[in-house]
Design an enzyme around this catalytic site. Structure first.
Site, PDB file in Angstrom:
ATOM      1  N   ASP B  10       0.814  -1.116   0.085  1.00 45.98           N
ATOM      2  CA  ASP B  10       0.030   0.052   0.126  1.00 45.98           C
ATOM      3  C   ASP B  10       0.929   1.099  -0.152  1.00 45.98           C
ATOM      4  O   ASP B  10       0.308   2.301  -0.006  1.00 45.98           O
ATOM      5  CB  ASP B  10      -0.788   0.136   1.163  1.00 45.98           C
ATOM      6  CG  ASP B  10      -0.168   0.022   2.398  1.00 45.98           C
ATOM      7  OD1 ASP B  10       0.785  -0.696   2.514  1.00 45.98           O
ATOM      8  OD2 ASP B  10      -0.646   0.471   3.691  1.00 45.98           O
ATOM      9  N   ASP B  53       3.102  -7.606   0.831  1.00 43.26           N
ATOM     10  CA  ASP B  53       3.093  -6.800   2.402  1.00 43.26           C
ATOM     11  C   ASP B  53       2.072  -7.385   3.155  1.00 43.26           C
ATOM     12  O   ASP B  53       0.978  -7.670   2.808  1.00 43.26           O
ATOM     13  CB  ASP B  53       2.997  -5.364   1.802  1.00 43.26           C
ATOM     14  CG  ASP B  53       3.211  -4.582   3.008  1.00 43.26           C
ATOM     15  OD1 ASP B  53       4.098  -4.982   3.828  1.00 43.26           O
ATOM     16  OD2 ASP B  53       2.414  -3.511   3.102  1.00 43.26           O
ATOM     17  N   MET B  55       1.032  -5.561   6.300  1.00 39.46           N
ATOM     18  CA  MET B  55       0.181  -4.583   6.658  1.00 39.46           C
ATOM     19  C   MET B  55      -0.274  -3.723   5.816  1.00 39.46           C
ATOM     20  O   MET B  55       0.334  -2.918   5.176  1.00 39.46           O
ATOM     21  CB  MET B  55       1.087  -3.469   7.719  1.00 39.46           C
ATOM     22  CG  MET B  55       1.777  -4.324   8.993  1.00 39.46           C
ATOM     23  SD  MET B  55       0.516  -4.713   9.988  1.00 39.46           S
ATOM     24  CE  MET B  55       0.336  -2.880  10.686  1.00 39.46           C
ATOM     25  N   ASP B 330      -8.127 -66.430 -28.882  1.00 37.50           N
ATOM     26  CA  ASP B 330      -9.453 -65.947 -28.964  1.00 37.50           C
ATOM     27  C   ASP B 330     -10.245 -67.228 -28.225  1.00 37.50           C
ATOM     28  O   ASP B 330     -10.211 -68.149 -28.776  1.00 37.50           O
ATOM     29  CB  ASP B 330     -10.178 -65.630 -30.474  1.00 37.50           C
ATOM     30  CG  ASP B 330     -11.293 -65.055 -30.518  1.00 37.50           C
ATOM     31  OD1 ASP B 330     -11.275 -63.765 -30.781  1.00 37.50           O
ATOM     32  OD2 ASP B 330     -12.286 -65.714 -30.172  1.00 37.50           O
ATOM     33  N   ASN B 338     -21.777 -65.668 -22.874  1.00 42.38           N
ATOM     34  CA  ASN B 338     -22.335 -64.474 -22.357  1.00 42.38           C
ATOM     35  C   ASN B 338     -24.107 -64.630 -22.447  1.00 42.38           C
ATOM     36  O   ASN B 338     -24.547 -64.037 -21.652  1.00 42.38           O
ATOM     37  CB  ASN B 338     -21.935 -63.105 -23.361  1.00 42.38           C
ATOM     38  CG  ASN B 338     -20.793 -62.308 -22.909  1.00 42.38           C
ATOM     39  OD1 ASN B 338     -21.229 -61.979 -21.901  1.00 42.38           O
ATOM     40  ND2 ASN B 338     -20.122 -61.960 -23.605  1.00 42.38           N
ATOM     41  N   ASP B 347     -17.754 -61.667 -18.108  1.00 39.03           N
ATOM     42  CA  ASP B 347     -16.415 -60.865 -17.379  1.00 39.03           C
ATOM     43  C   ASP B 347     -15.673 -61.868 -16.583  1.00 39.03           C
ATOM     44  O   ASP B 347     -14.381 -61.655 -16.574  1.00 39.03           O
ATOM     45  CB  ASP B 347     -16.822 -59.596 -16.553  1.00 39.03           C
ATOM     46  CG  ASP B 347     -17.744 -58.614 -17.481  1.00 39.03           C
ATOM     47  OD1 ASP B 347     -17.327 -58.592 -18.664  1.00 39.03           O
ATOM     48  OD2 ASP B 347     -18.125 -57.477 -17.008  1.00 39.03           O
ATOM     49  N   GLU B 373     -13.080 -60.690 -26.539  1.00 35.75           N
ATOM     50  CA  GLU B 373     -12.362 -61.916 -26.058  1.00 35.75           C
ATOM     51  C   GLU B 373     -11.290 -62.216 -26.574  1.00 35.75           C
ATOM     52  O   GLU B 373     -10.637 -63.334 -26.875  1.00 35.75           O
ATOM     53  CB  GLU B 373     -13.466 -63.249 -26.353  1.00 35.75           C
ATOM     54  CG  GLU B 373     -13.605 -63.492 -27.525  1.00 35.75           C
ATOM     55  CD  GLU B 373     -15.029 -62.497 -28.226  1.00 35.75           C
ATOM     56  OE1 GLU B 373     -15.171 -61.614 -27.642  1.00 35.75           O
ATOM     57  OE2 GLU B 373     -15.682 -63.085 -29.019  1.00 35.75           O
TER      58      GLU B 373
END
Lengths: 458, 458
Positions: B10, B53, B55, B330, B338, B347, B373
């Site tokens: 300031d 600063d 202050m 594969d 599935n 999975d 796969e």
């Protein structure tokens, strides 16, 4: 900053001299008296910079340099060739062999320290970029990051900031075929042009009539857009103090005019190549990180991303006193889809489902695949009523239009259940609790017969 | 290296003074006369360092600092508090507010430049680590990288290298409760201890009877294992030249003894916290990259990884004249798995299949999920005959023992077809061609009735 430097020279006196000078500056120095020994040391030790004599019996400096640059484990180590003053061709050959810089004998102390300092800085950045690869101890990941697939073979775009049209013409002639040269004569306009354009290198004059060239450099180095732009300082006279200060401020190289055309083009190419390499590293790292928070199947963000980000969004909503709603949705009877249409059919449904979610929400909303056939949408600035309406619109959008399978050969009806929850700001509700609430709502929607929305107000 | 520095004061005179000094050193300086203006500038501009600063009327320096450190967009900007010489408490308060350093008024020019230089270096590294996040323009990714989940709250492990037991005792007293202090009195042994141990910070004496402390620092900074170890130099006298040189070599902070205990502990904590932050950034980036090359379901490497690495492996095999085989496998009739056992069952089979592949190959072999796969195994140093044998062993291992589903409640028979190809080194075969050959072999295995191996020799 300090570094481990390998000095290679077949002359014991030269070796001792360089060793003493560098050690005085607190560099850690290792020495080798021939190419084979140098390569051997590089295998065993972590070296930051190599100072490499050209003329050596056995494997000469060029070949040592080539081998260093061909080996993925050492290719990032900057190599400085040390050549005889009058061997201009050696410099070009050295740079072509992949050398990052050269010094002429007898070695000027200031130049030595300035160049070493600048290369150490370069090495530090490269190391930081490669560190994650080091951490994983996985050479393949390093290769992946380094992968230069994107580095085009376009001519380099070079910006010259120099007041004199004569200098522009001379550089134009030198670079013909190697680069496209753009010219700005005013230094301030030059900085602006550099920040706004897409250049691969900038050449800055050291000889403005009324402007400090170091100021141009410091401005370029402190702007985000030009921080990594290679800069070559072009000076009319060998001004050691200026050059040293320029290197300290981040200039990548300097030339004293008149320049040897071949040497200049080789230096330019070194800078452009290095930039492409670093840019590639950076964008590959960025790309990898993006992939790590993306669901591979749908392209939505994944759960890892949601887990990180949701807490921040919740915190922000609390702090700013704004509403936040969260929606969990789960495809009804998804197992049956898989059973009937196989894994691939299931994947197609998930992708189309994700697409519809994304189409129905705003850019600021966060859509994630939460796992399996479950998705989460986080909606900032969305109070309970509006969230319930959005959820209903989503439900309708999914149930109303059948999903196409196998490139549209077949259509199946898909429905989803949705649970909506809105953040309770008065109670300072946590992210975990918000998810739990939405999860409970989803459970109720399932239990209530599916294809419906259940909303929990704040 | 240069930087954009925001000076906040300031008092116009102080502002002008700092501005002039820093501009002379080619820093880009921005100024603000109060806290609000400073925060506003930080919103709009890219700032590298803030000189602040304490202050000031309105928002004082502590609060400005706290706000800077609380905002994700600015928290990485180093803040130097400028305090009155006799306000010891202010220093501690500043460091506690998150300040990275402080200077006392009237500002000593050498200290100013040394500290700024050292913080610029720090900022450059942080930026490099965060850059990938910047590139993605995604605040959530920044958060993810920054995520400090792992930063423990263990007491810090600190290494003191000082010849005097009295100094050790005094530091021990100061740090009690805040850190565990380890003591080595010999400087060379100290470097070794630092490299071998896991310390969060090192305190190096500036006053060895017969050893240059800068040498200790340069050694620590040039060793890979201690390059990022925070170092605090502890000096008996205010030796400006030594301190400046030490900061240049990469010391992170210095204290002149006797030290104020509170200040010292605050400084130590700043260093330890910063190290934890950087370590966290690094390991999060590394982790993200690993995730990006990993198949989420099986934990194997993914196709992206294979695509990058296979070419290198092929090149290496050609260069060294070594054999290399590749296997594609594969799962037979995976769609039926599935259909019968659902997505989850599928999975489970994929995970178990991956586990068996991994168990049957060597550490140097590369096992990837290629998609769906389909899996690929790359086997360096493996000639055709051996590869065919390995493939047959794999086929048997899969067909021979049924796969357990649902925690072993159910068992299903799984078989796989395998195509094997070996690199033709004489023809300089490419990676793409090798894969194609293996793919053709796999196709023949499928056509030939499945559950079998077809091998294509080189």
């Amino acid at each position: 900053m300090t570094a481990r430097i390998l000095v290679v020279d077949d002359n014991q006196l030269n070796l001792d001299l360089l060793n003493a000078r560098l050690t005085m500056e607190y560099y850690e120095v290792l020495t080798a008296m021939n190419g084979a020994e140098a390569l051997d040391t590089l295998e065993r030790e972590n070296i930051d910079i190599v100072l490499l004599d050209v003329m050596m019996p056995g494997i000469d400096g060029f070949e040592v340099c080539q081998r260093i640059k061909a080996n993925p484990a050492t290719m990032d180590i900057p190599v400085v060739m040390v050549t005889a003053l009058d061997q201009m061709e050696d410099r070009v050959r050295g740079l072509q062999a992949g050398a990052d810089d050269f010094l002429t004998k007898p070695v000027n102390e200031m130049q030595l320290l300035a160049r070493v300092k600048s290369l150490v800085r370069l090495k530090m950045l490269t190391d930081e970029l490669r560190l994650r690869a080091h951490t994983t101890r996985d050479i393949a990941i390093e290769e992946l990051l380094r992968n230069q697939g994107k580095a085009g073979h376009e001519p380099a775009e070079v910006l010259l900031i120099d007041e004199r049209i004569s200098v522009f013409e001379r550089f134009s002639g030198i670079m013909r075929g190697a680069a496209r040269l753009h010219h700005v004569n005013d230094p301030k306009a030059g900085v602006q042009a550099a920040a706004e354009g897409r250049f691969d290198c900038a050449i800055i004059s050291a000889d403005f009539s009324d402007f400090d060239p170091l100021r141009v450099i410091s401005q370029l180095r402190s702007l985000d857009r030009t921080r990594f732009l290679p800069i070559i300082l072009s000076s009319d006279i060998e001004n050691d103090t200026l050059i040293a200060r320029a290197l300290e401020l981040g200039v990548n190289d300097y030339v004293v005019r008149p320049v040897d055309p071949n040497e200049f083009v080789a230096r330019l190419k070194t800078q452009v190549r290095r930039k492409a390499y670093h840019d590639g590293l950076r964008s590959n790292v960025a790309e990898s990180i993006e992939l790590a928070v993306t669901d591979g199947l749908t392209g939505l963000h994944n759960r890892r991303y949601l887990d990180t980000h949701l807490e921040t969004l919740v915190e922000r909503a609390h702090k700013r006193g704004r509403a936040l709603s969260l929606l969990i949705t789960d495809i009804d009877h998804f197992k049956a889809v898989n059973d009937t249409h196989g894994h691939d059919g299931g994947d197609e449904v998930l992708r189309e489902f994700a697409r519809r979610l994304r189409n129905q929400v705003r850019g600021m909303d966060l859509v994630c695949r939460y796992g399996g056939e479950e998705f989460v949408i986080v909606m900032p600035d969305t109070p309970a009523l509006m969230a319930a309406e959005i959820a209903e619109r989503l439900r309708f959008d999914i149930a109303d239009t059948p999903f196409g399978l196998g490139e549209g050969c077949m259509e199946i009806a898909v429905t989803a259940s949705l649970g909506v929850a809105t953040l309770d700001s008065d109670a300072g509700e946590t992210a975990a609790n918000l998810i739990k609430k939405a999860d409970t709502a989803l459970y109720e929607a399932k239990a209530g017969g599916r294809n419906r929305v259940v909303a929990k107000a704040a």
